[in-house]
Design a protein around this motif. Structure first.
Motif, PDB file in Angstrom:
ATOM      1  N   ARG A  10       0.741  -1.024  -0.011  1.00 20.44           N
ATOM      2  CA  ARG A  10       0.097  -0.022   0.121  1.00 20.44           C
ATOM      3  C   ARG A  10       0.884   1.065   0.002  1.00 20.44           C
ATOM      4  N   GLU A  11       2.042   1.326   0.775  1.00 20.71           N
ATOM      5  CA  GLU A  11       2.971   2.364   0.768  1.00 20.71           C
ATOM      6  C   GLU A  11       3.484   2.663  -0.517  1.00 20.71           C
ATOM      7  N   MET A  12       3.742   1.678  -1.097  1.00 22.45           N
ATOM      8  CA  MET A  12       4.728   1.580  -2.480  1.00 22.45           C
ATOM      9  C   MET A  12       3.551   2.044  -3.548  1.00 22.45           C
ATOM     10  N   PHE A  13       2.455   1.418  -3.647  1.00 20.71           N
ATOM     11  CA  PHE A  13       1.533   1.696  -4.610  1.00 20.71           C
ATOM     12  C   PHE A  13       1.070   3.074  -4.437  1.00 20.71           C
ATOM     13  N   SER A  14       0.871   3.438  -3.284  1.00 22.29           N
ATOM     14  CA  SER A  14       0.127   4.831  -3.311  1.00 22.29           C
ATOM     15  C   SER A  14       1.323   6.072  -3.528  1.00 22.29           C
ATOM     16  N   THR A  15       2.702   5.736  -3.241  1.00 20.43           N
ATOM     17  CA  THR A  15       3.610   6.807  -3.471  1.00 20.43           C
ATOM     18  C   THR A  15       4.108   6.792  -4.731  1.00 20.43           C
ATOM     19  N   VAL A  16       4.710   5.655  -5.590  1.00 23.21           N
ATOM     20  CA  VAL A  16       5.256   5.486  -6.689  1.00 23.21           C
ATOM     21  C   VAL A  16       4.230   4.840  -7.878  1.00 23.21           C
ATOM     22  N   GLY A  17       3.483   4.222  -7.381  1.00 24.92           N
ATOM     23  CA  GLY A  17       2.446   3.941  -8.396  1.00 24.92           C
ATOM     24  C   GLY A  17       2.674   2.218  -8.626  1.00 24.92           C
ATOM     25  N   TYR A  18       1.696   1.493  -9.157  1.00 24.54           N
ATOM     26  CA  TYR A  18       1.856   0.251  -9.297  1.00 24.54           C
ATOM     27  C   TYR A  18       2.839  -0.363 -10.107  1.00 24.54           C
ATOM     28  N   HIS A  19       2.912   0.323 -11.369  1.00 27.48           N
ATOM     29  CA  HIS A  19       4.063  -0.270 -12.337  1.00 27.48           C
ATOM     30  C   HIS A  19       5.513   0.075 -11.731  1.00 27.48           C
TER      31      HIS A  19
ATOM     32  N   LYS B 103       1.971  -9.770  -8.117  1.00 27.63           N
ATOM     33  CA  LYS B 103       1.914  -8.508  -7.422  1.00 27.63           C
ATOM     34  C   LYS B 103       0.669  -7.935  -7.702  1.00 27.63           C
ATOM     35  N   ARG B 104      -0.081  -8.277  -8.817  1.00 27.54           N
ATOM     36  CA  ARG B 104      -1.411  -7.909  -9.131  1.00 27.54           C
ATOM     37  C   ARG B 104      -2.443  -8.337  -8.132  1.00 27.54           C
ATOM     38  N   GLU B 105      -2.415  -9.491  -7.588  1.00 22.56           N
ATOM     39  CA  GLU B 105      -3.133  -9.830  -6.525  1.00 22.56           C
ATOM     40  C   GLU B 105      -2.923  -9.132  -5.394  1.00 22.56           C
ATOM     41  N   LEU B 106      -1.767  -8.843  -4.947  1.00 22.22           N
ATOM     42  CA  LEU B 106      -1.189  -8.170  -3.852  1.00 22.22           C
ATOM     43  C   LEU B 106      -1.957  -6.688  -4.144  1.00 22.22           C
ATOM     44  N   PHE B 107      -1.927  -6.127  -5.105  1.00 24.48           N
ATOM     45  CA  PHE B 107      -2.455  -4.823  -5.377  1.00 24.48           C
ATOM     46  C   PHE B 107      -4.240  -4.882  -5.320  1.00 24.48           C
ATOM     47  N   GLU B 108      -4.832  -5.812  -5.759  1.00 21.85           N
ATOM     48  CA  GLU B 108      -6.187  -5.942  -5.442  1.00 21.85           C
ATOM     49  C   GLU B 108      -6.408  -6.096  -4.213  1.00 21.85           C
ATOM     50  N   ALA B 109      -5.526  -6.706  -3.088  1.00 22.05           N
ATOM     51  CA  ALA B 109      -5.905  -6.789  -1.849  1.00 22.05           C
ATOM     52  C   ALA B 109      -5.844  -5.468  -1.256  1.00 22.05           C
ATOM     53  N   VAL B 110      -4.844  -4.489  -1.758  1.00 18.95           N
ATOM     54  CA  VAL B 110      -4.636  -3.403  -1.139  1.00 18.95           C
ATOM     55  C   VAL B 110      -5.668  -2.366  -1.756  1.00 18.95           C
ATOM     56  N   VAL B 111      -6.403  -2.408  -3.141  1.00 17.88           N
ATOM     57  CA  VAL B 111      -7.572  -1.610  -3.279  1.00 17.88           C
ATOM     58  C   VAL B 111      -8.577  -1.892  -2.348  1.00 17.88           C
ATOM     59  N   ILE B 112      -9.027  -3.322  -2.368  1.00 21.67           N
ATOM     60  CA  ILE B 112     -10.031  -3.521  -1.344  1.00 21.67           C
ATOM     61  C   ILE B 112      -9.845  -3.093  -0.024  1.00 21.67           C
ATOM     62  N   GLU B 113      -8.784  -2.965   0.602  1.00 23.28           N
ATOM     63  CA  GLU B 113      -8.501  -2.504   2.022  1.00 23.28           C
ATOM     64  C   GLU B 113      -8.819  -0.879   1.817  1.00 23.28           C
ATOM     65  N   VAL B 114      -7.955  -0.222   1.021  1.00 19.90           N
ATOM     66  CA  VAL B 114      -8.427   1.182   0.767  1.00 19.90           C
ATOM     67  C   VAL B 114      -9.955   1.470   0.473  1.00 19.90           C
ATOM     68  N   LEU B 115     -10.541   0.912  -0.182  1.00 26.91           N
ATOM     69  CA  LEU B 115     -11.986   1.244  -0.311  1.00 26.91           C
ATOM     70  C   LEU B 115     -12.766   0.894   0.989  1.00 26.91           C
ATOM     71  N   SER B 116     -12.540  -0.111   1.699  1.00 23.70           N
ATOM     72  CA  SER B 116     -13.252  -0.557   2.581  1.00 23.70           C
ATOM     73  C   SER B 116     -12.960   0.389   3.803  1.00 23.70           C
ATOM     74  N   GLU B 117     -11.898   1.054   4.075  1.00 25.42           N
ATOM     75  CA  GLU B 117     -11.456   1.877   4.939  1.00 25.42           C
ATOM     76  C   GLU B 117     -12.085   3.084   4.520  1.00 25.42           C
ATOM     77  N   TYR B 118     -12.229   3.563   3.494  1.00 24.11           N
ATOM     78  CA  TYR B 118     -12.580   4.906   3.022  1.00 24.11           C
ATOM     79  C   TYR B 118     -14.142   4.952   2.836  1.00 24.11           C
ATOM     80  N   GLY B 119     -14.622   3.787   2.782  1.00 29.99           N
ATOM     81  CA  GLY B 119     -16.305   3.572   2.995  1.00 29.99           C
ATOM     82  C   GLY B 119     -16.649   3.948   4.405  1.00 29.99           C
ATOM     83  N   THR B 120     -16.099   3.633   5.518  1.00 28.76           N
ATOM     84  CA  THR B 120     -16.091   3.659   6.754  1.00 28.76           C
ATOM     85  C   THR B 120     -15.837   5.219   6.957  1.00 28.76           C
ATOM     86  N   ARG B 121     -14.647   5.883   6.604  1.00 35.17           N
ATOM     87  CA  ARG B 121     -14.531   6.979   6.694  1.00 35.17           C
ATOM     88  C   ARG B 121     -15.494   8.204   6.019  1.00 35.17           C
TER      89      ARG B 121
END
Length: 205
Positions: free
Chosen positions: A25-34, A59-77
């Protein structure tokens, strides 16, 4: 009483997965997936590459897990602080505007969910995750508004998909804008007008 080997192993497995998701999540957020390499992710998480592929096939499957986590948290926020308004429909509009604000104010949400999400996961999978994780209770909220006579009667599932699709496109417009703040203000007016088009009667202030 000392922990059993099974409980220690279970905890270790959970901690390893959590570390991979956190660093990813830290890396995908700062430098992007690729630009985020699997080698650097496992190094920062202090796990082996074999451990990573035990939890995630790619890495794509890890990214999907991060997307789900971010969306879940944001839904609460999105629901905090409590949204105030004249009625339930006004509150739903304000909820949509909060989501729109994320595209201009939250860089991690913008990069992971809005920019890389549809490209890496594909449009169909990305939208499916948004539907499953994001709009919890949205269809029921629409049915409630119809029952209260606030909006025109319509098939609730179809209406939910239509509104979510419109708001998602609005969010993408803001996410890719050169001046996101200006784009957000413009789109807030458009989204408000669009959603109020479903009203049976005008909102009471």
């Amino acid at each position: 009483m000392p922990a059993s080997n099974d409980s220690l192993n279970t905890r270790h497995v959970a901690e390893t997965r959590a570390a991979l998701v956190r660093v990813g999540r830290e890396m995908f957020s700062t430098v992007g997936y690729h630009a985020a390499s699997s080698d650097e992710i496992v190094t920062r998480a202090r796990v082996s590459k074999g451990a990573m592929y035990h939890h995630f096939k790619s890495k794509r499957e890890l990214f999907e897990a991060v997307v789900i986590e971010v969306l879940s948290e944001y839904g609460t926020r999105l629901s905090k602080p409590r949204i105030k308004g004249a009625d339930d429909w006004v509150r739903l509009i304000k909820l949509a505007l909060r989501y729109l604000k994320a595209a201009s104010a939250d860089d991690a949400f913008r990069q992971v969910v809005l920019i890389d999400g549809p490209v890496v996961l594909g449009w169909v999978r990305w939208r499916k995750i948004q539907w499953e994780v994001g709009p919890v209770g949205f269809e029921a909220a629409l049915e409630n508004c119809m029952a209260r006579g606030l909006i025109e009667p319509a098939p609730s599932k179809a209406l939910a998909h239509t509104i979510i699709a419109a708001v998602s496109e609005s969010v993408m417009f803001v996410a890719y804008a050169n001046d996101r703040e200006v784009a957000r203000k413009e789109m807030e007016g458009v989204v408000t007008t669009l959603m109020n088009g479903f009203r049976i009667r005008p909102p009471q202030n």
